[in-house]
Write a protein that holds these residues in place. Sequence first.
Motif, PDB file in Angstrom:
ATOM      1  N   PRO A  54       0.801  -1.233   0.000  1.00 28.19           N
ATOM      2  CA  PRO A  54       0.000   0.000   0.000  1.00 28.19           C
ATOM      3  C   PRO A  54       0.830   1.277   0.000  1.00 28.19           C
ATOM      4  CG  PRO A  54      -0.150  -1.123   2.128  1.00 28.19           C
ATOM      5  CD  PRO A  54       0.633  -2.015   1.232  1.00 28.19           C
ATOM      6  N   ARG A  55       2.151   1.166   0.086  1.00 24.63           N
ATOM      7  CA  ARG A  55       2.962   2.380   0.000  1.00 24.63           C
ATOM      8  C   ARG A  55       3.311   2.707  -1.449  1.00 24.63           C
ATOM      9  NH1 ARG A  55       6.986  -0.044   4.357  1.00 24.63           N
ATOM     10  NH2 ARG A  55       6.483  -1.780   2.989  1.00 24.63           N
ATOM     11  N   ILE A  56       2.780   1.919  -2.368  1.00 21.91           N
ATOM     12  CA  ILE A  56       3.035   2.165  -3.784  1.00 21.91           C
ATOM     13  C   ILE A  56       1.749   2.668  -4.426  1.00 21.91           C
ATOM     14  CG2 ILE A  56       3.622   1.039  -5.946  1.00 21.91           C
ATOM     15  CD1 ILE A  56       5.924   0.034  -4.668  1.00 21.91           C
ATOM     16  N   SER A  57       1.851   3.849  -5.020  1.00 26.09           N
ATOM     17  CA  SER A  57       0.666   4.507  -5.573  1.00 26.09           C
ATOM     18  C   SER A  57       0.614   4.352  -7.083  1.00 26.09           C
ATOM     19  CB  SER A  57       0.720   5.989  -5.208  1.00 26.09           C
ATOM     20  OG  SER A  57      -0.245   6.696  -5.952  1.00 26.09           O
ATOM     21  N   ASP A  97      -5.855   5.702  -6.755  1.00 27.83           N
ATOM     22  CA  ASP A  97      -5.679   4.853  -5.579  1.00 27.83           C
ATOM     23  C   ASP A  97      -7.010   4.721  -4.850  1.00 27.83           C
ATOM     24  OD1 ASP A  97      -2.915   4.562  -5.916  1.00 27.83           O
ATOM     25  OD2 ASP A  97      -2.514   6.473  -4.938  1.00 27.83           O
ATOM     26  N   PRO A  98      -7.089   3.764  -3.920  1.00 31.80           N
ATOM     27  CA  PRO A  98      -8.268   3.730  -3.061  1.00 31.80           C
ATOM     28  C   PRO A  98      -8.340   5.031  -2.249  1.00 31.80           C
ATOM     29  CG  PRO A  98      -6.890   1.777  -2.746  1.00 31.80           C
ATOM     30  CD  PRO A  98      -6.116   2.736  -3.590  1.00 31.80           C
ATOM     31  N   PRO A  99      -9.511   5.479  -1.820  1.00 33.87           N
ATOM     32  CA  PRO A  99     -10.791   4.783  -1.995  1.00 33.87           C
ATOM     33  C   PRO A  99     -11.449   5.004  -3.374  1.00 33.87           C
ATOM     34  CG  PRO A  99     -11.102   6.757  -0.677  1.00 33.87           C
ATOM     35  CD  PRO A  99      -9.633   6.658  -0.941  1.00 33.87           C
ATOM     36  N   ARG A 105     -13.883   1.137  -9.745  1.00 34.65           N
ATOM     37  CA  ARG A 105     -13.674  -0.211 -10.248  1.00 34.65           C
ATOM     38  C   ARG A 105     -14.852  -1.105  -9.866  1.00 34.65           C
ATOM     39  NH1 ARG A 105      -8.996  -4.014 -11.182  1.00 34.65           N
ATOM     40  NH2 ARG A 105      -9.857  -6.039 -10.664  1.00 34.65           N
ATOM     41  N   LEU A 354      -4.386  -4.786  -6.523  1.00 41.66           N
ATOM     42  CA  LEU A 354      -5.549  -3.915  -6.675  1.00 41.66           C
ATOM     43  C   LEU A 354      -5.961  -3.673  -8.130  1.00 41.66           C
ATOM     44  CD1 LEU A 354      -6.555  -2.573  -4.105  1.00 41.66           C
ATOM     45  CD2 LEU A 354      -5.297  -0.546  -4.732  1.00 41.66           C
TER      46      LEU A 354
ATOM     47  N   ARG B 367     -15.201  -0.058   5.529  1.00 42.66           N
ATOM     48  CA  ARG B 367     -14.266  -0.602   4.555  1.00 42.66           C
ATOM     49  C   ARG B 367     -12.915  -0.240   5.138  1.00 42.66           C
ATOM     50  NH1 ARG B 367     -11.054   1.327   0.880  1.00 42.66           N
ATOM     51  NH2 ARG B 367     -11.610   3.380   1.626  1.00 42.66           N
ATOM     52  N   TRP B 389      -4.914  -5.331   0.085  1.00 44.13           N
ATOM     53  CA  TRP B 389      -3.618  -4.981   0.679  1.00 44.13           C
ATOM     54  C   TRP B 389      -3.113  -6.057   1.635  1.00 44.13           C
ATOM     55  CZ3 TRP B 389      -2.111  -1.719  -2.533  1.00 44.13           C
ATOM     56  CH2 TRP B 389      -2.691  -0.486  -2.788  1.00 44.13           C
TER      57      TRP B 389
END
Lengths: 412, 420
Positions: A54-57, A97-99, A105, A354, B367, B389
């Motif tokens: 998650p540190r990769i955007s 990125d999320p959210p 998606r 993701l 979420r 993740w």
Amino acid sequence: MSGSMLFEQILDPANRANPYPLYAEMRKVPVARQEDGTYVVSTHAELARLISDPRISSDDLPDPQKFRWTGHPVTDLLVRPVRAEIRKRHRPFIFRDPPDHDRLRGQVMHCFTPERVRGMRAKTQRITDDLIGKMRGKSRIDLVDDFSYPLPVTVICELLGVPPEDEAQFHGWATQLATALEPNQRGDEETRAKNEVCFNEIADYLQGLIKDKRKDPQEDILSDLANDRDGMNDFDLVATAVLLLVAGHETTVNLITNGMLTLLRFPEHGERLRADPEIAPRLIEELLRYEPPVHYRTRLALADIPVAGITIPKDAPVIFLLAAANRDPARFIDPDRFDPDRPDNRHLGFGGGLHYCVGAPLARIEAEVALVSLVRRLKGVSLTEDPPPYRPGASLRGPRHLRLALNGAAEG
Amino acid sequence: MTRAPERIVVVGASLAGLAAAHALREGGFFGSLTLVGDETHAPYDRPPLSKQVLRGLYSADTTLPRHPDLRATFRLGQPATRLDLSERAVELGDGSRLPYDRLLIATGTRARPWPNPEEAALAGVFTLRGRDDAQRLGARLRGRPRRVVLVGGGFIGFEVASTCRDLDIPVTLLVRDAVPLAATLGPRLGGLIGEVARERGVDLRVESEIEQMEAENGRLLAVTLKDGERIETDCLVAAIGTLRNVEWLDGSGLQADAKGLRCDAFCRALLHDGSVAEGVFAAGDVARWPNPHDDDALVAVEHWGNARAQAETAAGNMLAGDASAMRRHDHLPDFWSQQFGLTIKLVGLADSADSFAVMHGSFEERRLVAAFGKDGRTVAAASIDSARWLPAYKAAIRERVPFPPIEDAVDQPHIRVQEP
């Protein structure tokens, strides 16, 4: 060759036909810093790990516009910044990125139902049969122009709900916009200007189409997305439609063309597929490993990330060299051999994490129908040049032409 | 070096037993292979039973796929009744004896029965563990009971409650603790799921227990709670945990009790004196093993993923010859549940955690990814509707990175370390 210059070599069109020796060189350093501060990840273990970090955007597009004073205060102080901000906020979800990514998606996945995708098989077969029908009596074809390109274009337009008479327009737009997915081209000012013009045209067209779909909803994805009450706003809708269109075009073209090229290079596998179409799914998975349609994707490090004995520093651009990981001998036995019987083939041909390819099930169907039909119906087919000429892109890598000699085509 | 085995017996014909059988054949074992199961069904999958099967979307036939060339003898409908270590033989209910060179014990667990046998026998009182249970309860739900009373604040109880709400059946869920699911997910996440359940129309009662049941002609009519309230119901599901199937090992010399069958890091069953029982291995819900991710604390993990992974490790070690060629079982426990439209996943074990932080998303959005820490290191992570993740957290847990594990990440709020 210096490891810190290797990626530049990979981008060089001279190496497009066979980048794999460079990838092998690249893998000697699993995460390799390039001279410009980019980090290239080329081994399977490291890539599989970082693709879910998650540190990769994925939000790594350059800012939409360089600021230039025009001297007109309304333009400079109001219009431009607002437009730039709107564009920035309305990127397709492949660059988000999320959210937001997850929301957009999710809405697409909701329309991309397994039933709908399976329902495209018969249609794909009909288009395939039409295109092969036109090859009857011919002794030369260009597989790209005569088959690999028109097939996915027609399929994605049908799925989205683009009227057939507008397909030709889309062809031009999609080709131009695909350059936005080529990181080494998107920084170029001229390309960017062309893309902007093109995006405005396609956006205007789609706005009109969306209006039609709201007035008169049809059985297609755009109608579903446009009429979803909790759905996306119009900017996101256009961005998403463009994304599906471009991604649905450029990648499947490569998959089909690379597939035929590979089957002609290793005729025993073409023969086997002809005799036993049931092996198609396994053969296509191996194709996705061996000659994937997308060779790399770019990301951005949001933090210092320790990996493989080094640290990728915060703000560094990161390149996921998927096609190199697919040939990693630490993960795949005899990786440079095309072997559809390979067990446990966890390739990265559709990416991972993701952003795993939304269209994967559709691509599998298209490739299966196309390749099985081609090997069964084309008679006495052979390559007239090997390697074929390639398109310039190093990420969406595939032949520009695949000129074949043949002895006509059998009836469908 | 011990002699290569010629006869392997697997006691327990469920997920772990079948996975071991496959792994044994893939590992090159060509000898005789026998699977013993107390149920008459061929090995089947349990996760759909509390969800799609109950709801009537799938049939109760969740038979697991079996390799066509497995060449195993199935002794189904036959409980193992005794283990004779000195003779190296397993005795079955019909009195027959199965000699073995290697034995795998994968007898799992069963639903803990309702403590009052008279009440347990009433028509309308159910437990849920196997296919037959799911079929019976599913049929009852399709008959539209007036109200289902669920007892137990664990995942089975919640999944059944969710299924009942999907079927628009009124549900009262009685939880003994102050917060549901807290044993697995901690009070914060457990509380969140409880909140979602309430919104979906579940009459959730915490710190609530049944005093007695009321019946007429052997049929359940109502329950009275400890606080005196009476609730009319014609269907009660007791989801109050499990019991380990170890009774047949009494007197065998193996260290087996309510906590499970004790084994070492290589899945070898241990004797009372702590030494290894030659040729005897254990896997799945029944096994109690040293968890390397928790300083070798003994644990029995009742999860699908562990059953499979441990069976494969055990099978490999059964064929390994001697200990130097054996592999440690180092599976990181993982687990998932689907209920009330949410997908909940957990990696690692959060039950002994002392700290907690939301890493992505938020409670408000429902979420999120949350991480759990213990003594300053990361021991578990849970996700609600955002599992993508989790692999990064899995790696962080395996590497015992300091807590909180992953900072400056996408979709990350200001990290606030709290109690779980």
